[in-house]
Design an enzyme around this catalytic site. Structure first.
Site, PDB file in Angstrom:
ATOM      1  N   CYS A  85       0.836  -1.203   0.000  1.00 62.92           N
ATOM      2  CA  CYS A  85       0.000   0.000   0.000  1.00 62.92           C
ATOM      3  C   CYS A  85       0.875   1.259   0.000  1.00 62.92           C
ATOM      4  CB  CYS A  85      -0.978  -0.049   1.170  1.00 62.92           C
ATOM      5  SG  CYS A  85      -2.342   1.135   1.020  1.00 62.92           S
ATOM      6  N   HIS A 194      -3.449  -5.622   1.298  1.00 59.04           N
ATOM      7  CA  HIS A 194      -2.656  -5.833   2.514  1.00 59.04           C
ATOM      8  C   HIS A 194      -2.558  -7.302   2.922  1.00 59.04           C
ATOM      9  CE1 HIS A 194      -2.234  -1.605   4.043  1.00 59.04           C
ATOM     10  NE2 HIS A 194      -3.199  -1.426   3.142  1.00 59.04           N
ATOM     11  N   GLU A 196      -0.619  -8.543   5.123  1.00 59.90           N
ATOM     12  CA  GLU A 196      -0.339  -8.683   6.566  1.00 59.90           C
ATOM     13  C   GLU A 196      -1.612  -8.694   7.405  1.00 59.90           C
ATOM     14  OE1 GLU A 196      -0.338  -5.982   4.933  1.00 59.90           O
ATOM     15  OE2 GLU A 196      -0.505  -4.173   6.163  1.00 59.90           O
TER      16      GLU A 196
END
Lengths: 231, 90
Positions: A85, A194, A196
């Protein structure tokens, strides 16, 4: 394996990235934007957020922060670098990846669980996937529209450098549905969604199996571990 | 104190979502004669002393390198304003 996560002023997802690295079995190392010290790490994650308040342009000031001189040098020497991002925005501002990211074409910030197709597994961060695999990880951005000129887009396609493409919907107007890229060598990867945030059951996207059970993002971080074992 | 003004605009062929949103708001307020709004940036660089050709060249370089991203934006003007400007324009 030690994986550094750089915190910039305004980073939001640095702790999530460190958690994801720990879940994958590596050792996360906190790094600070204002130093020239990579602390001997084996790989680097540039996390999501709003570095330097996104002043000037997203990622533009962070790309010129002290530690990025070392990151650029290490990336050019082959060290795995993942930009998520805002981290992807930083990578294009450093020119480690081509093109640019602009405001979403609909003008709104968007948050959704996003389906992606893995287009390239020839990278440090995607080798654990299979070519054409469809994954779901969260997406949340206001300036995620990927753009480049036609010649660059053709080159990216021709050389297989498109790492991820949006499926179902294009959430931000990215040209050719590009969600993420890798560099020629395969050590640098950047993407808007994302990974994560999809590494632990109970906190990820919904799957047909159960609510919030999606962990497709973990493969990014286990891929880089695998890469270091092979090297 | 002379000021070097740098103006940056999104590339003409590029969609400017922020400008589009403002255009929509103006239309809702009845300003239907305004066909389009595009939003750019103006940088004011205050300078100690005189602005010479060398400094102006440096600013042009930094404008192209950092103040604008050539992939998405164009530097459309670099000029000197204020005392000591002597009407200099680049």
């Amino acid at each position: 394996m030690r994986v550094g996560v750089i915190t910039f002023p305004g980073s939001l997802d640095d702790r999530d990235a460190m958690r994801a690295i720990r879940f994958a079995g590596a050792e996360p190392v906190a790094l600070w934007h204002g130093t020239h010290d990579l602390d001997g790490v084996d790989a680097i994650v540039l996390p999501g957020g709003f570095s330097y308040g996104d002043y000037l342009r997203c990622g533009a000031i962070a790309a010129r922060s002290p530690i990025m001189a070392e990151v650029i040098e290490a990336a050019n020497d082959g060290m795995p670098v993942l930009g998520i991002c805002n981290g992807f925005q930083i990578l294009v501002e450093t020119h480690l990846l081509p093109g640019g990211l602009v405001k979403n074409d609909h003008g709104d910030f968007i948050r959704r669980d996003q389906r992606l197709r893995v287009e390239s597994t020839s990278s440090a961060w995607t080798n654990g996937f299979t070519e054409g695999q469809e994954i779901t990880i969260p997406l949340k951005n206001g300036e995620g529209g990927y753009i480049a000129d036609e010649a660059t887009l053709d080159r990216l396609e021709g050389e297989g450098l498109v790492a991820f493409r949006y499926l179902d919907v294009n959430p931000n107007g990215s040209l050719r549905d590009i969600a993420g890229l890798r560099n020629e060598r395969g050590n640098v990867v950047g993407l808007m969604p994302h990974p994560e945030h999809a590494v632990e059951a109970g906190f990820g996207p919904d799957t047909p199996l159960a609510m919030r059970s999606g962990v497709d993002g973990l493969t990014f971080f286990t891929s880089v571990l695998q890469q270091s074992v092979l090297r | 104190m002379p000021t070097i003004v740098v103006e940056v605009m999104p590339k003409a062929e590029l969609l400017d979502p922020a400008g589009k949103a403002v255009t929509g708001a103006l239309h809702r307020l009845g300003h239907s004669s305004i066909a389009e709004v595009r939003i750019g940036k103006r940088f004011e660089l205050r300078v100690d002393g005189e602005v010479d050709a060398e400094l102006l060249t440096q600013v042009e370089e930094v404008a192209a390198d950092m103040l604008a991203n050539g992939v998405i934006e164009d530097v459309i003007d670099v000029r000197v304003e204020g005392a000591g400007a002597a009407g200099e324009t680049h």
